[in-house]
Design a protein around this motif. Structure first.
Motif, PDB file in Angstrom:
ATOM      1  N   THR A 118       0.896  -1.141   0.081  1.00 49.16           N
ATOM      2  CA  THR A 118       0.015   0.074   0.002  1.00 49.16           C
ATOM      3  C   THR A 118       0.819   1.414  -0.058  1.00 49.16           C
ATOM      4  OG1 THR A 118      -1.755  -1.128   1.255  1.00 49.16           O
ATOM      5  CG2 THR A 118      -1.689   1.236   1.211  1.00 49.16           C
ATOM      6  N   VAL A 119       0.646   2.107  -0.987  1.00 44.07           N
ATOM      7  CA  VAL A 119       1.450   3.337  -0.994  1.00 44.07           C
ATOM      8  C   VAL A 119       0.468   4.669  -0.971  1.00 44.07           C
ATOM      9  CG1 VAL A 119       3.217   4.775  -2.662  1.00 44.07           C
ATOM     10  CG2 VAL A 119       2.889   2.307  -2.889  1.00 44.07           C
ATOM     11  N   LEU A 120       1.035   5.324   0.131  1.00 40.26           N
ATOM     12  CA  LEU A 120       0.403   6.719   0.347  1.00 40.26           C
ATOM     13  C   LEU A 120       1.015   7.625  -0.124  1.00 40.26           C
ATOM     14  CD1 LEU A 120      -2.056   8.271   1.760  1.00 40.26           C
ATOM     15  CD2 LEU A 120      -0.605   8.149   3.959  1.00 40.26           C
ATOM     16  N   ALA A 121       0.346   8.423  -1.317  1.00 41.96           N
ATOM     17  CA  ALA A 121       1.225   9.523  -1.813  1.00 41.96           C
ATOM     18  C   ALA A 121       0.469  10.868  -1.420  1.00 41.96           C
ATOM     19  CB  ALA A 121       1.125   9.366  -3.343  1.00 41.96           C
ATOM     20  N   VAL A 122       1.236  11.810  -0.873  1.00 46.20           N
ATOM     21  CA  VAL A 122       0.743  12.977  -0.321  1.00 46.20           C
ATOM     22  C   VAL A 122       0.875  14.150  -1.172  1.00 46.20           C
ATOM     23  CG1 VAL A 122       0.895  14.494   1.657  1.00 46.20           C
ATOM     24  CG2 VAL A 122       1.101  11.963   1.750  1.00 46.20           C
ATOM     25  N   GLY A 123      -0.156  14.800  -1.396  1.00 44.67           N
ATOM     26  CA  GLY A 123      -0.050  16.086  -2.202  1.00 44.67           C
ATOM     27  C   GLY A 123       0.642  15.979  -3.608  1.00 44.67           C
ATOM     28  N   PRO A 124       1.468  16.751  -4.148  1.00 45.92           N
ATOM     29  CA  PRO A 124       2.091  16.617  -5.534  1.00 45.92           C
ATOM     30  C   PRO A 124       3.070  15.517  -5.725  1.00 45.92           C
ATOM     31  CG  PRO A 124       3.493  18.381  -3.956  1.00 45.92           C
ATOM     32  CD  PRO A 124       2.050  17.917  -3.278  1.00 45.92           C
ATOM     33  N   MET A 125       3.013  14.711  -4.691  1.00 40.25           N
ATOM     34  CA  MET A 125       3.618  13.471  -4.948  1.00 40.25           C
ATOM     35  C   MET A 125       2.785  12.443  -5.829  1.00 40.25           C
ATOM     36  SD  MET A 125       6.769  13.568  -3.655  1.00 40.25           S
ATOM     37  CE  MET A 125       6.763  14.930  -4.860  1.00 40.25           C
ATOM     38  N   LEU A 126       1.831  12.373  -5.766  1.00 42.06           N
ATOM     39  CA  LEU A 126       0.835  11.208  -6.745  1.00 42.06           C
ATOM     40  C   LEU A 126       1.298  11.123  -8.110  1.00 42.06           C
ATOM     41  CD1 LEU A 126      -1.507   9.432  -6.495  1.00 42.06           C
ATOM     42  CD2 LEU A 126      -3.009  11.574  -7.280  1.00 42.06           C
ATOM     43  N   ASP A 127       1.485  12.081  -8.663  1.00 40.77           N
ATOM     44  CA  ASP A 127       1.924  11.927 -10.225  1.00 40.77           C
ATOM     45  C   ASP A 127       3.096  11.007 -10.079  1.00 40.77           C
ATOM     46  OD1 ASP A 127      -0.455  12.540 -11.306  1.00 40.77           O
ATOM     47  OD2 ASP A 127       0.259  14.327 -12.258  1.00 40.77           O
ATOM     48  N   PRO A 128       4.232  11.522  -9.510  1.00 38.93           N
ATOM     49  CA  PRO A 128       5.550  10.953  -9.433  1.00 38.93           C
ATOM     50  C   PRO A 128       5.181   9.382  -8.922  1.00 38.93           C
ATOM     51  CG  PRO A 128       5.939  12.899  -8.706  1.00 38.93           C
ATOM     52  CD  PRO A 128       4.374  12.908  -8.847  1.00 38.93           C
TER      53      PRO A 128
END
Length: 303
Positions: free
Chosen positions: A186-196
């Protein structure tokens, strides 16, 4: 509407001053190029205190004590780090509401040097009780977060940066978005980290969560989607800022955590924002390399 997150913030803040007589905007020179018109129309509710950040926060807290709803703005390094005591006492100790908006983030103003870099702002704000912490990843989320925060009566911090995702998500404090479901980590991407993150993990069987609000922390969704024991946290500020919340959410569940973010070191070359992001391993290539190493560890296998 402006597509740049900082310009969208300024446009929305000006609109809120026009729409609501109880809204005040206090700033410290920064973003003043966007506020000229609204300041000329409402000089009693749009106040530029100059480069006096402690005064900036105290004026905002004073307006809150008088019944106004203040939006307080400058670069995050000046707003949170330089004026932290005033934030802690003026708003928290006096128990008044307000909306603090810090721009610049970790590296937006890389050419300004260390004084303009604030990778520790969310970690520092997280030490104060009762604050909602917004990390929008799109200009539309900036506007939604600001409007929600001003409409409420609590204390909120918005972190506005230039890097943004291609897609905006609803802003729902206490709720993460399930972007992808998979059988692996499970990967939790925060804010502008989603696209990368999405680019980095293409081809991997993983679940991806997205957070544009990190406090309150949505423990329920994290627990509900957890498949394998591996969790990857990717934050655009100090690495490990939300690690405790992940560990608390899974305190009764065996798991391994990889916390990616800005490393606790100072890069002494100016460079560009993208160069700083890559140097801290927060571009797609760096994220993929870190995740591959993590999954090759003693518990995880190849995803």
């Amino acid at each position: 509407m402006a597509r740049d997150p900082r310009q969208r913030f300024a446009q929305t803040a000006a609109d809120l001053v026009e729409e609501d007589l109880s809204v005040a905007l206090v700033y410290a020179e920064i973003s003043g190029q966007f506020f000229g018109d609204v300041e000329s129309r409402h000089p009693d509710r749009v106040v530029n205190v100059g480069i006096r950040e402690q005064l900036l926060v105290n004026v905002g807290a004073g307006l809150a004590l008088s019944g106004m709803r203040p939006i307080v703005h400058t670069f995050g390094s000046f707003l949170v780090e330089r004026a932290f005591e005033q934030v802690k006492l003026g708003f928290g100790h006096q128990d008044v509401g307000g909306v603090l908006v810090g721009s610049g983030g970790s590296f937006d103003i890389a050419s300004g040097g260390r004084t303009h870099q604030s990778p520790g702002d969310v970690a520092l704000m997280g030490t104060l009780p009762g604050w909602t912490l917004h990390v929008p990843g799109h200009a539309d989320e900036v506007e939604a977060a600001l409007r929600q925060s001003v409409a409420g009566d609590g204390r909120a911090y918005l972190r506005v940066v230039s890097q943004q995702n291609a897609r905006a998500f609803p802003v729902r404090p206490g709720h993460f978005h399930v972007v992808r479901r998979g059988a692996g980590p499970t990967v939790l991407a925060v804010g502008p980290m989603l696209d990368p993150v999405l680019e980095a993990l293409a081809g991997l069987d993983v679940t991806v969560l997205y957070a544009n609000v990190v406090r309150p922390f949505d423990s329920g969704t994290l627990r509900a989607v957890l498949g394998s024991p591996e969790v990857v946290l990717v934050e655009p500020y100090l690495a490990g800022t939300s690690s405790r919340f992940v560990s608390d959410a899974l305190s009764d569940v065996p798991h391994r955590l990889l916390a990616l973010g800005v490393r606790n070191e100072e890069l002494r070359r100016y460079g560009s924002p993208s160069q700083h992001i890559a140097a801290h391993g927060l571009d797609a290539a760096g994220i993929r390399a870190s995740v591959d190493r993590f999954l090759a560890g003693p518990v995880g296998g190849a995803a």
